[in-house]
Design an enzyme around this catalytic site. Structure first.
Site, PDB file in Angstrom:
ATOM      1  N   ASP A 146      26.714  31.654  28.407  1.00 27.82           N
ATOM      2  CA  ASP A 146      25.421  30.970  29.267  1.00 27.82           C
ATOM      3  C   ASP A 146      26.040  30.655  30.772  1.00 27.82           C
ATOM      4  OD1 ASP A 146      23.738  29.004  30.386  1.00 27.82           O
ATOM      5  OD2 ASP A 146      23.122  28.416  28.213  1.00 27.82           O
ATOM      6  N   HIS A 147      25.406  31.838  31.617  1.00 25.42           N
ATOM      7  CA  HIS A 147      26.232  31.715  32.886  1.00 25.42           C
ATOM      8  C   HIS A 147      25.974  30.184  33.486  1.00 25.42           C
ATOM      9  CE1 HIS A 147      21.923  32.570  34.331  1.00 25.42           C
ATOM     10  NE2 HIS A 147      22.359  32.428  35.259  1.00 25.42           N
ATOM     11  N   HIS A 164      20.135  27.314  28.676  1.00 21.39           N
ATOM     12  CA  HIS A 164      20.423  26.786  29.994  1.00 21.39           C
ATOM     13  C   HIS A 164      19.930  25.270  30.123  1.00 21.39           C
ATOM     14  CE1 HIS A 164      21.213  30.768  31.062  1.00 21.39           C
ATOM     15  NE2 HIS A 164      20.100  31.221  31.369  1.00 21.39           N
TER      16      HIS A 164
HETATM   17  C1  BG6 Z   1      18.718  34.351  33.136  1.00 17.13           C
HETATM   18  C2  BG6 Z   1      17.362  34.423  32.806  1.00 17.13           C
HETATM   19  O1  BG6 Z   1      19.296  33.905  31.920  1.00 17.13           O
HETATM   20  O2  BG6 Z   1      18.506  32.994  34.186  1.00 17.13           O
HETATM   21  C3  BG6 Z   1      16.496  34.908  33.991  1.00 17.13           C
HETATM   22  O3  BG6 Z   1      17.225  35.427  31.850  1.00 17.13           O
HETATM   23  C4  BG6 Z   1      16.585  33.946  35.052  1.00 17.13           C
HETATM   24  O4  BG6 Z   1      15.040  34.932  33.734  1.00 17.13           O
HETATM   25  C5  BG6 Z   1      17.931  33.487  35.159  1.00 17.13           C
HETATM   26  O5  BG6 Z   1      15.983  34.344  36.157  1.00 17.13           O
HETATM   27  C6  BG6 Z   1      18.189  32.442  36.356  1.00 17.13           C
HETATM   28  O6  BG6 Z   1      19.651  32.135  36.500  1.00 17.13           O
HETATM   29  P1  BG6 Z   1      20.033  31.564  37.961  1.00 17.13           P
HETATM   30  O7  BG6 Z   1      21.400  31.508  37.872  1.00 17.13           O
HETATM   31  O8  BG6 Z   1      19.342  32.449  39.224  1.00 17.13           O
HETATM   32  O9  BG6 Z   1      19.196  30.331  38.004  1.00 17.13           O
END
Ligand code: BG6
Length: 492
Positions: free
Chosen positions: A180-181, A243
């Site tokens: 989960d980045h 997230h």
């Molecule tokens: C991803 C989603 O997990 O997170 C994308 O699949 C989204 O749709 C992205 O744009 C948002 O990540 P960040 O790091 O730019 O907030």
């Protein structure tokens, strides 16, 4: 269990010709090497269907680093660690050939038999690949093997359970690193530190002093070229199930008894277990869904979601979700956690606002209005930092109080260069630290929470509203807070 400070491993990337590898993984590996986090004892094997040569692959790696990092150094030494292997995920001989290559690279780069299998590709193949890796003997090495899995981890609880069973036949839970980045973001990791390292906050962090918590993750971009995936996912599955719920868990968890992977994860799991399920008939009251209409972004006209490519012109997919979550435990009973996330919104911003309760009596009448509440704002991105909004006397305005801000922004601190989320997560995985990855119990509980909401939506139990591109979402989301006597705090 942390195994190595300067880990040695062969990293196998399935889906190496794809977008994630190019935008995130190659630059992250480069930074890890440049910053001497990983030693020279590493190799990367790119695996995908295309019949690329090593040279083509290395050129691609080098382009990705030059583009994303504006790096002008000679990259030949670095890219010589990269190898390409054309691959058919369903063909056993592909795995055997891959195994031979991994054994050779292990000898060349002295990686002690350590292997990371990173699945950065279409999720329908996750199970097949994991099982074949085991069946064809690729996981049986003298070192460790780990499986890294990108989302989506299923599209509901039953499909996630099936996938989990498939990969668990080949890997133990402690070998599986579910990405989960958001958990790799510096300020998301900072939530725990801000909470548990400050005598100032922890005593106030409960329903006696906090009136509500708001978590916003808004995006300016639309669905871009991901229409096919997004049509089946929508914002609820794409952002909320993972997230947003992870951020709520970090905000609401009890202090762990120790900072170990198991202790931290088990406190997060308790929060997810305490989330009050949303009943079918209450979905419309607690969750608002919206879809972006045409509008203007940076003075340019943009099309509606239904006019994006690979999107049905009658699509019912939500590109925006706002929700009110309740956590039924002693600490949080009665405190709403509001979340909202959407595409094509006015600003790219992820922020957490903790709103403290009003003081019991207003001595410092603020020109007739009430004294604004104290706010703690955690800025996740694009700015990183914290702001504490207090009230104080300004100028010579006797008898009045005015809001003032204590601002600590990492962007202003010299020498701080926050590592990319993927860089940290890859490094954690190489060291065997799974704290910032999602445990299966968290995945399962998140789906259990989200599934009744998507089911009710499928049955048409709540309206899909629209919002103009470039706005902060549908007005229904404003009304949801207004009914509780609150408002969304601005994020930009
Ligand atoms: C991803 C989603 O997990 O997170 C994308 O699949 C989204 O749709 C992205 O744009 C948002 O990540 P960040 O790091 O730019 O907030």
């Amino acid at each position: 269990m942390i195994t190595q400070e300067h880990p040695k491993a062969v990293i196998v990337i399935f889906g190496a010709t794809g977008d994630l590898a190019k935008r995130k993984l190659f630059p992250s590996i480069y930074r890890l090497v440049k910053n001497k986090k990983i030693s020279e004892n590493f190799a990367v094997v790119g695996v995908a269907r295309r019949p690329w040569t090593n040279e083509e692959f290395r050129q691609n790696v080098s382009d990705s680093i030059q583009t994303s990092m504006k790096e002008s150094a000679n990259l030949d030494e670095f890219t010589s660690h990269f190898h390409y292997h054309p691959f058919d995920v369903t063909n056993p001989s592909s795995y055997l050939e891959l195994n031979d290559l991994l054994n050779d690279l292990n000898t060349t780069y002295k990686t002690e038999g350590n292997r990371i299998f990173y699945l950065a590709m279409a999720p329908e193949f996750f199970g097949t690949i994991a099982q074949n890796l085991k069946k064809e003997g690729l996981t049986a090495t003298e070192g460790w093997s780990r499986l890294v899995i990108e989302k989506p981890f299923g599209h509901d609880l039953p499909s996630a359970q099936t996938l989990n069973q498939e990969i668990r036949e080949a890997f133990n839970e402690d070998q599986i690193y579910r990405i989960d980045h958001y958990l790799g973001k510096e300020m998301v990791q900072n939530i725990e530190v801000i909470r548990f390292a400050n005598a100032l906050f922890e005593p106030l962090w409960n329903n006696r002093y906090i009136s509500n918590i708001q978590v916003t993750s808004s995006e300016v971009l639309g669905v871009e070229d991901r229409g096919r995936y997004y049509e089946k996912s929508g914002a609820l599955r794409d952002m909320v199930q993972n997230h947003m719920l992870q951020m709520v868990a970090l905000l609401a968890m009890e202090p762990p008894i120790k900072l170990t992977t198991d202790e931290i994860r088990s406190e997060k799991v308790k929060v997810l277990r305490a989330l009050r399920p949303v009943k079918d008939d209450d979905v419309a009251k607690y969750f608002i869904r919206g879809q972006y209409d045409s509008g203007e972004m940076a003075n340019e006209p943009v099309v509606s979601y239904r006019n994006e490519s690979n999107v049905d012109d009658q699509s019912q997919t939500e590109t925006y979700v706002a929700g009110k979550l309740l956590i039924d435990n002693f600490r949080w009973a009665g405190v709403p956690f509001y979340i909202r996330t959407g595409k094509r919104m006015a600003a790219k911003s992820t922020k957490i606002v903790v709103q403290f309760k009003d003081i019991p009596m207003n001595l410092y009448y603020n020109k007739g209005a009430s004294v604004p509440p104290n706010l703690l704002v955690i800025h996740i991105q694009p700015e990183e930092g914290i702001t504490l909004q207090l009230n104080a006397k300004k100028d010579d305005d006797a008898g009045y109080s005015q809001p003032v801000k204590l601002d600590l922004s990492n962007n202003f601190l010299e020498g701080i260069n926050t590592p990319e989320a993927y860089e940290k997560l890859l490094y954690d995985c190489m060291r065997g630290d799974a704290t910032n990855f999602t445990h299966w119990d968290e995945v399962a509980l998140s789906w259990s929470y989200v599934d009744p909401i998507s089911d009710a939506w499928k049955e048409g139990k709540a309206n899909l509203t629209t919002y103009p591109s470039g706005s902060m979402g549908p007005k229904e989301a404003e009304e949801m807070l207004k009914k509780d006597g609150f408002k969304w705090w601005p994020v930009n």
